[in-house]
Motif scaffolding. Structure first.
Motif, PDB file in Angstrom:
ATOM      1  N   GLY A  90       0.796  -1.218   0.000  1.00 23.55           N
ATOM      2  CA  GLY A  90       0.000   0.000   0.000  1.00 23.55           C
ATOM      3  C   GLY A  90       0.828   1.267   0.000  1.00 23.55           C
ATOM      4  O   GLY A  90       0.292   2.373   0.141  1.00 23.55           O
ATOM      5  N   LEU A 149      -5.640  -1.401  -2.339  1.00 27.52           N
ATOM      6  CA  LEU A 149      -4.556  -1.123  -1.400  1.00 27.52           C
ATOM      7  C   LEU A 149      -3.980   0.261  -1.700  1.00 27.52           C
ATOM      8  O   LEU A 149      -3.133   0.419  -2.570  1.00 27.52           O
ATOM      9  CB  LEU A 149      -3.457  -2.191  -1.515  1.00 27.52           C
ATOM     10  CG  LEU A 149      -3.860  -3.625  -1.156  1.00 27.52           C
ATOM     11  CD1 LEU A 149      -2.733  -4.594  -1.461  1.00 27.52           C
ATOM     12  CD2 LEU A 149      -4.253  -3.714   0.309  1.00 27.52           C
ATOM     13  N   HIS A 150      -4.470   1.250  -0.959  1.00 31.90           N
ATOM     14  CA  HIS A 150      -4.032   2.621  -1.195  1.00 31.90           C
ATOM     15  C   HIS A 150      -3.089   3.135  -0.114  1.00 31.90           C
ATOM     16  O   HIS A 150      -2.390   4.118  -0.314  1.00 31.90           O
ATOM     17  CB  HIS A 150      -5.244   3.562  -1.290  1.00 31.90           C
ATOM     18  CG  HIS A 150      -6.096   3.288  -2.490  1.00 31.90           C
ATOM     19  ND1 HIS A 150      -7.412   2.907  -2.399  1.00 31.90           N
ATOM     20  CD2 HIS A 150      -5.804   3.308  -3.823  1.00 31.90           C
ATOM     21  CE1 HIS A 150      -7.910   2.714  -3.620  1.00 31.90           C
ATOM     22  NE2 HIS A 150      -6.954   2.948  -4.488  1.00 31.90           N
ATOM     23  N   THR A 151      -3.100   2.479   1.063  1.00 30.26           N
ATOM     24  CA  THR A 151      -2.251   2.925   2.167  1.00 30.26           C
ATOM     25  C   THR A 151      -1.689   1.700   2.900  1.00 30.26           C
ATOM     26  O   THR A 151      -2.279   0.617   2.854  1.00 30.26           O
ATOM     27  CB  THR A 151      -3.032   3.773   3.180  1.00 30.26           C
ATOM     28  OG1 THR A 151      -4.015   2.935   3.820  1.00 30.26           O
ATOM     29  CG2 THR A 151      -3.723   4.957   2.505  1.00 30.26           C
ATOM     30  N   ARG A 181      -1.834   1.215   6.000  1.00 35.18           N
ATOM     31  CA  ARG A 181      -2.822   0.838   7.014  1.00 35.18           C
ATOM     32  C   ARG A 181      -3.842  -0.150   6.434  1.00 35.18           C
ATOM     33  O   ARG A 181      -4.251  -1.100   7.105  1.00 35.18           O
ATOM     34  CB  ARG A 181      -3.530   2.081   7.550  1.00 35.18           C
ATOM     35  CG  ARG A 181      -4.459   1.805   8.724  1.00 35.18           C
ATOM     36  CD  ARG A 181      -5.105   3.089   9.219  1.00 35.18           C
ATOM     37  NE  ARG A 181      -4.108   4.014   9.726  1.00 35.18           N
ATOM     38  CZ  ARG A 181      -3.643   3.986  10.976  1.00 35.18           C
ATOM     39  NH1 ARG A 181      -4.106   3.073  11.826  1.00 35.18           N
ATOM     40  NH2 ARG A 181      -2.764   4.852  11.376  1.00 35.18           N
ATOM     41  N   GLU A 182      -4.258   0.069   5.176  1.00 33.08           N
ATOM     42  CA  GLU A 182      -5.203  -0.847   4.531  1.00 33.08           C
ATOM     43  C   GLU A 182      -4.573  -2.223   4.364  1.00 33.08           C
ATOM     44  O   GLU A 182      -5.227  -3.251   4.590  1.00 33.08           O
ATOM     45  CB  GLU A 182      -5.631  -0.287   3.177  1.00 33.08           C
ATOM     46  CG  GLU A 182      -6.542   0.927   3.269  1.00 33.08           C
ATOM     47  CD  GLU A 182      -6.880   1.511   1.905  1.00 33.08           C
ATOM     48  OE1 GLU A 182      -7.796   2.345   1.847  1.00 33.08           O
ATOM     49  OE2 GLU A 182      -6.235   1.128   0.901  1.00 33.08           O
ATOM     50  N   ARG A 231      -4.378  -3.947   7.735  1.00 32.84           N
ATOM     51  CA  ARG A 231      -5.704  -4.378   8.180  1.00 32.84           C
ATOM     52  C   ARG A 231      -6.092  -5.713   7.531  1.00 32.84           C
ATOM     53  O   ARG A 231      -6.820  -6.517   8.118  1.00 32.84           O
ATOM     54  CB  ARG A 231      -6.739  -3.308   7.838  1.00 32.84           C
ATOM     55  CG  ARG A 231      -8.073  -3.486   8.553  1.00 32.84           C
ATOM     56  CD  ARG A 231      -9.048  -2.398   8.169  1.00 32.84           C
ATOM     57  NE  ARG A 231      -8.538  -1.078   8.513  1.00 32.84           N
ATOM     58  CZ  ARG A 231      -8.379  -0.080   7.649  1.00 32.84           C
ATOM     59  NH1 ARG A 231      -8.689  -0.242   6.380  1.00 32.84           N
ATOM     60  NH2 ARG A 231      -7.918   1.081   8.044  1.00 32.84           N
TER      61      ARG A 231
END
Length: 250
Positions: A53, A71-73, A75-76, A79
């Protein structure tokens, strides 16, 4: 075979006029180690940063346990159970093992750090990976060897309940004994049902630990093969572009 934990289909990534990933496919399965190999500039780091990400792909499909995801970050990705252990390990040398394993997500009790819970969970995690080389959980990371530091970084990802652990050159700059220690840890990680992706230039390590080998060449996945079905010379050929693989993914 069961549904892959990770399935990339036709992922692309460009930086200005430079096409770094050109429709890459990749799969990783629970309980298996997939080695990602290729020469410098092949696109390995970019492929992994997309999964983490950090640098989202431009196009393509990403599936986790068969479900399409975005998946952009980081954190994503975290998670979804995707954890990356980068080559620099991202450890704080002035902190001890427990503090590093819980860095950024410390356990609290009545507004203060719950050291007992963190130490207990850290010990259980290291024990689950059969780690016996660490004398004390309260050792400062600055006092650890290269192999022990790699162990702490991998254990931290396990503590986060990772479903996929990506290891970037985990044996780089390690001695023979420390390399053996880390490779054994990688296998134990897979034996716990984690999908492991390992990036390495060391083909001896790759053939020792990997179940599958995927080869990137100039941004394309030119071979994805079971380790038992190939050999060192063929993989070198795929890496250098002097050999083609009949089952290559475009």
């Amino acid at each position: 075979m069961d549904t892959p934990v990770i399935e990339l289909t036709g992922v692309t990534k460009s930086f200005g006029p430079v096409d770094v990933l050109k429709g890459v496919n990749l799969t990783a399965y629970a309980g298996k180690v997939t080695a990602l190999v290729g020469d410098n500039g092949a696109g390995k780091s970019t492929l992994i940063k997309g999964l983490a990400g950090v640098q989202p792909y431009d196009n393509g499909v990403v599936k986790v346990f068969g479900e399409e995801v975005q998946l952009h970050t980081p954190r994503e990705a975290s998670r979804l159970g995707i954890e990356v252990v980068y080559q620099d390990l991202a450890l704080c040398e002035n902190l001890d093992i427990v503090q590093n394993m819980f860095l950024g997500r410390e356990e609290l009790s009545v507004g203060t750090l719950d050291e007992g819970v963190m130490e207990r969970e850290a010990a259980q995690t290291l024990q689950s990976l059969s780690v016996r080389t660490v004398k004390s959980l309260r050792q400062k990371v600055s006092s650890l060897s290269g192999g022990q530091r790699q162990t702490v970084a991998i254990a931290r990802s396990v503590l986060k309940k990772a479903k996929v652990v990506i290891l970037d050159e985990p044996t780089a700059a390690l001695g023979v004994a420390q390399t053996e220690q880390v490779l054994n840890l990688v296998r134990r990680l897979a034996d716990q049902g984690v999908a492991v992706i390992i990036i390495s230039h060391n083909l001896v390590d790759v053939f020792q630990v990997a179940d599958y080998i995927s080869v990137l060449y100039l941004g394309q996945m030119v071979a994805s093969v079971r380790t038992e079905d190939t050999n060192n010379a063929d993989v070198v050929g795929y890496i250098t572009g002097s050999k083609t693989y009949d089952g290559a993914q475009s």
